[in-house]
Design an enzyme around this catalytic site. Structure first.
Site, PDB file in Angstrom:
ATOM      1  N   GLY A 283      51.822  15.369 -14.924  1.00 32.15           N
ATOM      2  CA  GLY A 283      52.979  15.629 -15.506  1.00 32.15           C
ATOM      3  C   GLY A 283      54.428  15.206 -15.054  1.00 32.15           C
ATOM      4  O   GLY A 283      54.623  14.062 -14.635  1.00 32.15           O
TER       5      GLY A 283
ATOM      6  N   GLN B 176      50.522  13.319 -29.905  1.00 32.64           N
ATOM      7  CA  GLN B 176      50.236  14.839 -30.113  1.00 32.64           C
ATOM      8  C   GLN B 176      50.985  15.211 -31.390  1.00 32.64           C
ATOM      9  O   GLN B 176      52.249  15.075 -31.669  1.00 32.64           O
ATOM     10  CB  GLN B 176      50.621  15.523 -29.093  1.00 32.64           C
ATOM     11  CG  GLN B 176      50.559  17.141 -29.025  1.00 32.64           C
ATOM     12  CD  GLN B 176      51.036  17.776 -27.755  1.00 32.64           C
ATOM     13  OE1 GLN B 176      52.065  17.817 -27.666  1.00 32.64           O
ATOM     14  NE2 GLN B 176      50.260  18.267 -26.747  1.00 32.64           N
TER      15      GLN B 176
ATOM     16  N   LYS C 137      45.217  20.854 -26.376  1.00 33.71           N
ATOM     17  CA  LYS C 137      45.968  21.141 -25.229  1.00 33.71           C
ATOM     18  C   LYS C 137      46.598  22.304 -25.086  1.00 33.71           C
ATOM     19  O   LYS C 137      47.423  22.716 -25.985  1.00 33.71           O
ATOM     20  CB  LYS C 137      47.185  19.945 -24.979  1.00 33.71           C
ATOM     21  CG  LYS C 137      47.695  20.122 -23.427  1.00 33.71           C
ATOM     22  CD  LYS C 137      48.570  18.761 -23.064  1.00 33.71           C
ATOM     23  CE  LYS C 137      49.319  19.438 -21.849  1.00 33.71           C
ATOM     24  NZ  LYS C 137      50.544  20.322 -22.020  1.00 33.71           N
TER      25      LYS C 137
ATOM     26  N   ASN D 231      45.209  20.455 -15.743  1.00 34.94           N
ATOM     27  CA  ASN D 231      46.401  20.203 -15.729  1.00 34.94           C
ATOM     28  C   ASN D 231      47.162  21.403 -15.007  1.00 34.94           C
ATOM     29  O   ASN D 231      47.083  22.621 -15.516  1.00 34.94           O
ATOM     30  CB  ASN D 231      46.842  19.842 -17.179  1.00 34.94           C
ATOM     31  CG  ASN D 231      48.593  19.552 -17.445  1.00 34.94           C
ATOM     32  OD1 ASN D 231      49.180  20.729 -18.077  1.00 34.94           O
ATOM     33  ND2 ASN D 231      49.069  18.937 -16.477  1.00 34.94           N
ATOM     34  N   GLY D 232      48.404  20.831 -14.486  1.00 30.25           N
ATOM     35  CA  GLY D 232      49.109  21.825 -13.911  1.00 30.25           C
ATOM     36  C   GLY D 232      49.423  21.678 -12.294  1.00 30.25           C
ATOM     37  O   GLY D 232      48.500  21.691 -11.579  1.00 30.25           O
TER      38      GLY D 232
ATOM     39  N   CYS E  63      53.312  24.492 -26.332  1.00 31.62           N
ATOM     40  CA  CYS E  63      54.703  24.455 -26.286  1.00 31.62           C
ATOM     41  C   CYS E  63      55.115  25.945 -26.287  1.00 31.62           C
ATOM     42  O   CYS E  63      55.145  26.605 -27.572  1.00 31.62           O
ATOM     43  CB  CYS E  63      55.409  23.750 -27.578  1.00 31.62           C
ATOM     44  SG  CYS E  63      57.000  23.503 -27.253  1.00 31.62           S
TER      45      CYS E  63
ATOM     46  N   PRO F  55      51.778  14.380 -21.892  1.00 33.60           N
ATOM     47  CA  PRO F  55      52.961  14.619 -22.824  1.00 33.60           C
ATOM     48  C   PRO F  55      53.990  15.199 -22.283  1.00 33.60           C
ATOM     49  O   PRO F  55      53.846  16.314 -21.862  1.00 33.60           O
ATOM     50  CB  PRO F  55      52.336  15.163 -24.321  1.00 33.60           C
ATOM     51  CG  PRO F  55      51.302  16.016 -23.635  1.00 33.60           C
ATOM     52  CD  PRO F  55      50.862  15.600 -22.240  1.00 33.60           C
ATOM     53  N   MET F  56      55.153  14.528 -22.362  1.00 34.05           N
ATOM     54  CA  MET F  56      56.444  15.236 -21.990  1.00 34.05           C
ATOM     55  C   MET F  56      57.566  14.710 -23.051  1.00 34.05           C
ATOM     56  O   MET F  56      58.008  13.488 -22.898  1.00 34.05           O
ATOM     57  CB  MET F  56      56.764  14.767 -20.448  1.00 34.05           C
ATOM     58  CG  MET F  56      55.994  15.758 -19.419  1.00 34.05           C
ATOM     59  SD  MET F  56      56.323  15.114 -17.781  1.00 34.05           S
ATOM     60  CE  MET F  56      55.494  13.491 -17.814  1.00 34.05           C
ATOM     61  N   ALA F  57      58.106  15.752 -23.803  1.00 36.44           N
ATOM     62  CA  ALA F  57      59.092  15.467 -24.668  1.00 36.44           C
ATOM     63  C   ALA F  57      60.366  14.794 -23.959  1.00 36.44           C
ATOM     64  O   ALA F  57      60.765  15.298 -22.943  1.00 36.44           O
ATOM     65  CB  ALA F  57      59.349  16.673 -25.323  1.00 36.44           C
TER      66      ALA F  57
END
Ligand SMILES: Cc1cc2nc3c(=O)[nH]c(=O)nc-3n(C[C@H](O)[C@H](O)[C@H](O)COP(=O)(O)O)c2cc1C
Length: 339
Positions: free
Chosen positions: A242, A87, A157, A218-219, A117, A33-35
């Site tokens: 991401g 999310q 997450k 993730n990362g 976040c 997920p990426m705003a």
């Protein structure tokens, strides 16, 4: 893995497919997920490019429950993007449960809770990464959401921890799993790192060892080799990508191929990259209207990054006010490219 430059071809998983709760996923690659980036248009393109699951950006549970019109647009789902996870952020179990019902009614296959976040506005309200300081509350939130939307799976997450003095991903994961979370994504960075810098794979391995539900690593994954290393070193069930997928959704398909032992497809040509930029722009404008052009500029820049002449085209696009002008420019650029 020896360096990061070679990629093994043997399948890392006995089966390409897997499950989160009752949801079947055809491969083990997840778009993070990426705003401001993972709206329904990009999620559809990412699915088409090979992601097994796509995730939408954080949505305020409180705003949803208050029927905020601007927030409801985040619930839009394109039929072609399923399976999709949306999310929520918030920290009141009842509000999160009520918002989850709305997200489920909108057609999300999976509902995720944001525990990562780092933005002051979010953590200031006790939401996002601040929740990692309160595993008990995480459990109560997940429990309330599961009760409200079952059998739709609820996932979380999280990060490595709030900071080095509070590296408690394992404890938070156990609380979430005990409360009924169907999968756990772990971003191996602390809050202060935001989305840059070293990623600790050890913490992802520790979470994997501590819970029996699927764990998503993730990362820092920006190549198939990185994804292989993540799986090998952590034992995670799936990888989440991401930033490296922005302007390069093909990467998701390349990773899916490697993880299931298929040959990696050839990278897109420069012309194909420009074509994708045009398709993305057209779909975005069709959905959001001309006024949304500024929001597309960053995506267009990502698609053409590294192609000769990209800086000049990007500058020109930044001065354009209409999408038809931009498309004409991109077509001319595309025709002039050598491949
Ligand atoms: C621009 C941007 C927006 C992000 N928005 C969210 C978000 O809404 N929810 C969330 O859980 N993570 C969000 N993240 C974090 C990503 O999901 C991911 O955990 C992080 O980028 C690390 O993965 P990467 O190294 O592959 O980029 C965001 C990251 C970026 C760069």
């Amino acid at each position: 893995m020896d360096s990061g430059t070679t990629v093994e071809t043997a399948a890392l998983f006995r089966e390409a497919g897997w499950r989160i709760g009752n949801v079947h996923l055809e491969n083990r690659v997840v778009l993070a997920p990426m705003a401001g980036a993972t709206d329904s248009v990009f999620r559809r393109l990412a699915r088409e490019a090979g992601a097994g699951l796509v995730c939408g950006e954080l949505i305020s549970a409180r705003a949803l429950v208050m029927n905020n019109r601007r927030t409801e647009r985040y619930l839009r789902i394109d039929p072609a993007e399923h399976p999709v996870s949306l999310q929520l952020f918030g920290s009141d179990p009842e509000v999160m449960a009520e918002a989850a019902e709305k997200v489920a009614a909108a057609g999300a296959d999976i509902i995720d809770v944001n525990l990562g976040c780092p933005v002051p506005k979010v953590i200031g309200g006790g939401d996002g990464c601040a929740l990692m300081l309160n595993p008990d509350l995480v459990g109560r939130i997940v429990e309330a959401m599961v009760r409200a939307v079952s059998p739709v799976p609820v996932t979380v997450k999280m990060r490595r921890g709030w900071d080095a003095a509070h590296e408690n991903a394992v404890e938070v994961a156990q609380a979430a799993a005990a409360a009924g979370a169907a999968a756990i994504a772990v971003h191996g960075r602390f809050r202060h790192q935001h989305h840059q810098g070293p990623v600790d794979l050890g913490v992802i391995a520790a979470v994997r060892a501590a819970v029996s539900v699927p764990v998503i690593g993730n990362g820092g994954i920006s190549s198939p080799a990185d994804a292989v290393r993540m799986v090998r070193e952590t034992g995670c069930d799936a990888v989440m990508v991401g930033q490296a997928a922005l302007g390069n959704p093909w990467l998701l398909g390349e990773i899916a191929a490697v993880l299931s032992g298929r040959p990696v497809p050839p990278p897109p040509t420069q012309r194909e990259r420009v074509e994708m930029a045009i398709r993305h722009l057209q779909a975005f404008i069709a959905l959001e209207g001309e006024k949304a052009l500024p929001a597309m500029r960053k995506h267009l820049a990502w698609y053409i990054k590294g192609i000769p002449g990209a800086a000049r085209i990007r500058d020109q696009i930044n001065h354009m006010e209409r999408s038809d002008e931009v498309i004409r420019l991109l077509r001319q650029y595309q025709e002039a490219l050598s491949d």
